[in-house]
Enzyme design. Structure first.
Site, PDB file in Angstrom:
ATOM      1  N   HIS A  49       0.819  -1.222   0.000  1.00 36.32           N
ATOM      2  CA  HIS A  49       0.000   0.000   0.000  1.00 36.32           C
ATOM      3  C   HIS A  49       0.847   1.264   0.000  1.00 36.32           C
ATOM      4  O   HIS A  49       0.335   2.352  -0.267  1.00 36.32           O
ATOM      5  CB  HIS A  49      -0.924  -0.008   1.219  1.00 36.32           C
ATOM      6  N   ASP A  65       3.650   9.401  -0.738  1.00 36.01           N
ATOM      7  CA  ASP A  65       2.456   8.643  -0.347  1.00 36.01           C
ATOM      8  C   ASP A  65       2.216   7.553  -1.371  1.00 36.01           C
ATOM      9  O   ASP A  65       2.369   7.797  -2.572  1.00 36.01           O
ATOM     10  CB  ASP A  65       1.240   9.585  -0.327  1.00 36.01           C
TER      11      ASP A  65
END
Ligand code: GDG
Length: 461
Positions: free
Chosen positions: A153, A361
């Site tokens: 992720h 991110d």
């Protein structure tokens, strides 16, 4: 259709998924549809020899606590004080200790031992995130031959950075135990591919496929999405307190900027606050007509780097309010308590700018949620960091360099004054992407890719 087995650091509460994020809901739906197992840590600290097993219709939830030692060395230690900063390109924040790595191996080995007891020969196993990279390797050692997929992720760093970890070779060897490795972006896929080509005996056999010993491993991009429909609907039902706040702001002619992030150094919060402060300094006409709401619930408070960022933010917010505020105007409101999901959705809709500026991110779901929550007739504008995985697709946002405070300040101002036509044009394009690449599409693409691999011969040479 084979059963689906999901392993993630935290196991979702399958009896109550409506309160959690869209991702847990989408995964829970998939495992319910096919039947299977969800395995992971229950979030508790304690000593228990056997996991707690809960059968909910055709899904077995298997959850176990971590010992104090494992919590310290595996979870706070290797996962969150080594891998999290390393994979977010923050070598300066890594706290490497041999006991952390030992704890990481120990917990993954222990998880494999427990999980193996629940597996059937033709299960499809999907393992999530950096906490569990070694899990497939340890399952293979126990003789498990099932298809195994892994999804990361968070970002995957370039080789030069990864090599700073004393364990980089083991980490990548563990990744090579999977049949499919899913990453968020082209950049991540490029980074892992280059590492495999330069530092391992894995042989590229065609794009995204490597031969490693007897097995093939696929490396592919699966950009994650949100549960678009549910979030869009939620945004339209403002709870009373948000509705009153919207009305008050309308009367005052005030625009709101919103930021929502777990309180984490990867999210670029100090730089974001500085950019807001700079904009106020450069645009005195904005006095009392704009306010910034930053929601940043505390996570991982036990890791030192998180305590430091909190102090830095509090000092910055205090100084901005002190310098610019007045008895009837608080330029920045800064909240550390978590806000219920429905309220968050309506706060996004009530905000003229979504300010999403992580330094790095994996994807950033907040950017997508902000877009989904807007009124298409009069949408707010997204200001988005070029280093969020989401920026690869969401090019119609105002994309900024989060290290460049001046640029962020300029773009923030541009977003606040952008004419409605331009906002609508950009929003329409963004909305279409967020809707098309939702959580369901991500999940289906990953499972199809993992399923397809089963039908192909292992040796493609
Ligand atoms: C990792 C990767 C990747 C935040 N505050 C509250 C709240 N949230 C929700 C947001 C959003 C989620 O948490 C955060 O998701 P992000 O994607 O922004 O970031 P991470 O938590 O770091 O997630 C990331 C993601 O995994 C998925 O693959 O995109 O890059 O780092 O849904 O809305 N939710 C509620 N109250 C809050 O105060 N209810």
């Amino acid at each position: 259709m084979s059963r689906l087995v999901i392993a993630s650091n935290r196991v979702a509460d399958l009896r109550q998924t409506t309160q959690t994020g869209g991702l847990a809901v989408a995964l829970a739906d998939a495992v319910r549809e096919r039947g299977g197992v969800w395995f992971g840590w229950d979030g508790e600290i304690g000593e228990v020899d056997e996991p707690e097993v809960d059968q909910i219709d055709n899904v077995t939830r298997v959850a176990l606590p971590l010992s104090e030692d494992d919590y310290t060395n595996y979870y706070l230690g290797y996962a969150n004080s080594v891998l999290w900063p390393l994979f977010h390109y923050r070598l300066d924040l890594i706290d490497y200790r041999p006991a952390f790595f030992e704890g990481y191996r120990r917990v993954n080995r222990m998880f494999a031992r427990h999980l193996a007891q629940f597996l059937k020969p033709d299960d499809c196993i999907w393992i999530h995130d950096y906490h569990l990279i070694p899990l497939a390797g340890y399952l293979r050692e126990l003789g498990c031959r099932q298809r195994m997929g892994f999804f990361l992720h968070i970002p995957f760093p370039p080789s030069d950075l990864l090599e700073a970890s004393p364990n980089h070779a083991e980490l990548v060897d563990w990744l090579l135990q999977y049949d499919l490795v899913g990453l968020q972006t082209h950049t991540d896929v490029g980074n892992l591919t280059r590492y495999l080509e330069d530092h391992t005996p894995a042989v590229p056999v065609r794009e995204g496929r490597f031969l490693f010993g007897e097995r093939t491993v696929s490396v592919e991009r699966f950009p994650i999405g949100i549960d678009f429909e549910i979030f869009e609907q939620m945004a339209q039902r403002a709870p009373d307190d948000v509705a009153v706040d919207v009305l008050r702001r309308k009367v005052l002619g005030q625009k709101q900027i919103i930021g929502v992030d777990r309180l984490d150094y990867s999210k670029g919060l100090p730089e974001r606050l500085r950019a807001y402060g700079r904009m106020l300094a450069q645009h005195p006409e904005l006095e009392k007509s704009v306010s910034f709401l930053q929601i940043a619930p505390l996570t991982r408070g036990d890791v030192d780097a998180y305590a430091n960022i909190r102090l830095e933010l509090e000092a910055l917010a205090g100084s901005i309010n002190g310098q610019f505020g007045d008895f009837n105007w608080t330029p920045i409101r800064h909240i550390h308590r978590p806000v219920p999901r429905e309220k968050l959705a309506s706060l996004f809709r009530a905000s003229h700018v979504g300010f999403v500026t992580p330094l790095r991110d994996g994807m950033n779901l907040v950017a997508k949620e902000y877009v989904a929550a807007q009124d298409p007739a009069d949408p707010g504008m997204l200001v988005l960091s070029q280093f969020a995985g989401a920026a690869e697709e969401m090019v119609e946002a105002l994309v900024v360099n989060p290290y460049d405070v001046d640029e962020m300040s300029r773009r923030l101002h541009q977003a606040l004054v952008m004419p409605r036509d331009e906002r609508r044009r950009r929003h329409e394009a963004l909305m279409e992407k967020v809707m098309r690449h939702d959580a369901k599409a991500w999940l289906t693409a990953f499972l199809e890719a993992l399923g397809d691999l089963a039908d192909k011969p292992a040796d493609l040479s």
